[in-house]
Enzyme design. Structure first.
Site, mmCIF file in Angstrom:
data_model
loop_
_atom_site.group_PDB
_atom_site.id
_atom_site.type_symbol
_atom_site.label_atom_id
_atom_site.label_comp_id
_atom_site.label_asym_id
_atom_site.label_seq_id
_atom_site.Cartn_x
_atom_site.Cartn_y
_atom_site.Cartn_z
ATOM 1 C CG HIS A 30 55.357 35.938 42.507
ATOM 2 N ND1 HIS A 30 54.954 34.634 42.675
ATOM 3 C CD2 HIS A 30 55.421 36.146 41.172
ATOM 4 C CE1 HIS A 30 54.792 34.077 41.481
ATOM 5 N NE2 HIS A 30 55.066 34.971 40.552
ATOM 6 C CG ASN A 34 59.298 35.902 38.778
ATOM 7 O OD1 ASN A 34 60.403 35.830 39.324
ATOM 8 N ND2 ASN A 34 58.185 35.465 39.354
ATOM 9 C CD1 TRP A 35 64.256 35.163 34.231
ATOM 10 C CD2 TRP A 35 66.400 35.034 34.872
ATOM 11 N NE1 TRP A 35 65.028 35.700 33.234
ATOM 12 C CE2 TRP A 35 66.346 35.635 33.599
ATOM 13 C CE3 TRP A 35 67.653 34.859 35.479
ATOM 14 C CZ2 TRP A 35 67.484 36.047 32.914
ATOM 15 C CZ3 TRP A 35 68.788 35.278 34.810
ATOM 16 C CH2 TRP A 35 68.698 35.864 33.527
ATOM 17 N N GLY A 54 52.186 29.342 36.003
ATOM 18 C CA GLY A 54 52.940 28.101 35.836
ATOM 19 C C GLY A 54 52.076 26.898 35.509
ATOM 20 N N GLY A 66 56.833 34.347 33.756
ATOM 21 C CA GLY A 66 57.652 33.375 34.485
ATOM 22 C C GLY A 66 58.364 32.440 33.533
ATOM 23 N N GLY A 67 57.810 31.248 33.350
ATOM 24 C CA GLY A 67 58.442 30.184 32.560
ATOM 25 C C GLY A 67 59.014 30.642 31.223
ATOM 26 C CD GLU A 93 52.228 37.337 38.225
ATOM 27 O OE1 GLU A 93 52.833 37.243 37.153
ATOM 28 O OE2 GLU A 93 52.652 36.847 39.284
ATOM 29 C CB SER A 108 50.310 30.491 31.298
ATOM 30 O OG SER A 108 50.451 29.613 32.410
ATOM 31 C CD GLU A 150 55.863 31.083 42.177
ATOM 32 O OE1 GLU A 150 57.023 31.534 42.196
ATOM 33 O OE2 GLU A 150 55.301 30.704 41.122
HETATM 34 C C1 PEP Z 1 55.090 34.426 37.374
HETATM 35 O O1 PEP Z 1 55.927 33.742 37.932
HETATM 36 O O2 PEP Z 1 54.899 35.594 37.760
HETATM 37 C C2 PEP Z 1 54.340 33.849 36.261
HETATM 38 C C3 PEP Z 1 53.368 34.540 35.740
HETATM 39 O O3 PEP Z 1 54.721 32.596 35.846
HETATM 40 P P1 PEP Z 1 54.279 31.855 34.472
HETATM 41 O O4 PEP Z 1 54.459 32.878 33.366
HETATM 42 O O5 PEP Z 1 55.219 30.717 34.348
HETATM 43 O O6 PEP Z 1 52.871 31.465 34.612
#
Ligand code: PEP
Length: 251
Positions: free
Chosen positions: A95, A10-11, A173, A234-235, A167, A213, A97
């Site tokens: 998501h 997930n960019w 993040g 994500g990251g 999640e 993460s 966010e």
């Molecule tokens: C995400 O954006 O779905 C996510 C899990 O981010 P991160 O891996 O950066 O925690």
């Protein structure tokens, strides 16, 4: 039952179309022999060029959101019909966010999920608790509720094709990963609620991801838990080497 694992990036709001093409071109060779299903969740504007760049490879493309209507006066929105027309395979829905900053609710998640299937897109439905909710001991209850509402009105065949991403918001993040036991516990709760609603066949078929993460160093431990079928990343999905190692966690 053996389920094909997924590594879905997930960019978020990262990478221009030019950067995105460069990235997936380099990723193609690295993940060509992967046993894992590889998905990149890219910004809307990157979709046409990324789709073209990954042609003939095993990389699939996801959008990060969609509207539930086919068209109309919804300034700034993108519909499932538009995504399907570009050949997008998956769409991330709900998501945290989007829930936090764009007022998405379990009800809009359900509408979007129905719309995704209508246009032949597979939804990656995100659920998960905040730190306060975890501390209050309501994680299982909350996640069961989120899953139930997200899937309301879907057929068993559709649910088999859906993907759920657990999640925990406190792990997104933040660098704080849920332990593999914590992640497994909630993913098992999700599979159980699906079994209650749709039966064992569907519960055995649906893929449930962990997100929060995920990185190269913890992917294997997480992805080999019995009810975790891969990750929404994500990251670490923005870094070629990290994402390659996550995709190829079993090599
Ligand atoms: C995400 O954006 O779905 C996510 C899990 O981010 P991160 O891996 O950066 O925690």
């Amino acid at each position: 039952m053996s389920r094909v694992k997924i590594a879905a990036g997930n960019w978020k709001m990262n990478k221009t179309a030019t950067e995105a093409v460069e990235f997936v071109q380099a990723l193609k060779d690295k993940v060509a022999g992967a046993d894992t299903e590889v998905i990149t969740g890219v910004p809307f504007v990157c979709i046409p060029s990324v789709k073209k760049a990954v042609e003939g490879s095993n990389i699939k493309v996801a959008a990060q959101n969609m509207h539930w209507e086919e068209n109309g006066a919804f300034t700034g929105e993108v519909s499932g019909a538009m995504l399907a027309d570009l050949g997008v395979e998956y769409v991330i829905i709900g998501h945290s966010e989007r829930r936090q900053y764009f007022a998405e609710t379990d009800e809009t998640v359900n509408k979007k999920t129905h719309a995704a299937f209508k246009y032949g897109l597979k939804p990656i439905i995100c659920v998960g608790e905040s730190l306060t909710q975890r501390e209050q001991g309501v994680t299982s209850e909350l996640v069961r509720y989120q899953v139930k509402i997200a899937l309301l009105g879907l057929s068993a065949e559709q649910v088999k094709e859906a993907v759920i991403a657990y999640e925990p918001i406190w792990a997104i993040g933040t660098g704080k990963t849920a332990t593999s036991e914590q992640a497994q516990e909630v993913c098992a709760v999700i599979r159980k609620v699906i079994e209650e609603l749709y039966g064992k066949d569907v519960a055995d078929a649906i893929r449930i991801l962990y997100g929060g993460s995920v990185k190269a160093s913890n992917a294997k431990e997480l992805f080999t838990m019995p009810d975790i079928d891969g990750g929404l990343v994500g990251g670490a999905s923005l870094d070629l080497d990290e994402f390659d190692k996550i995709v190829n966690y079993n090599k």
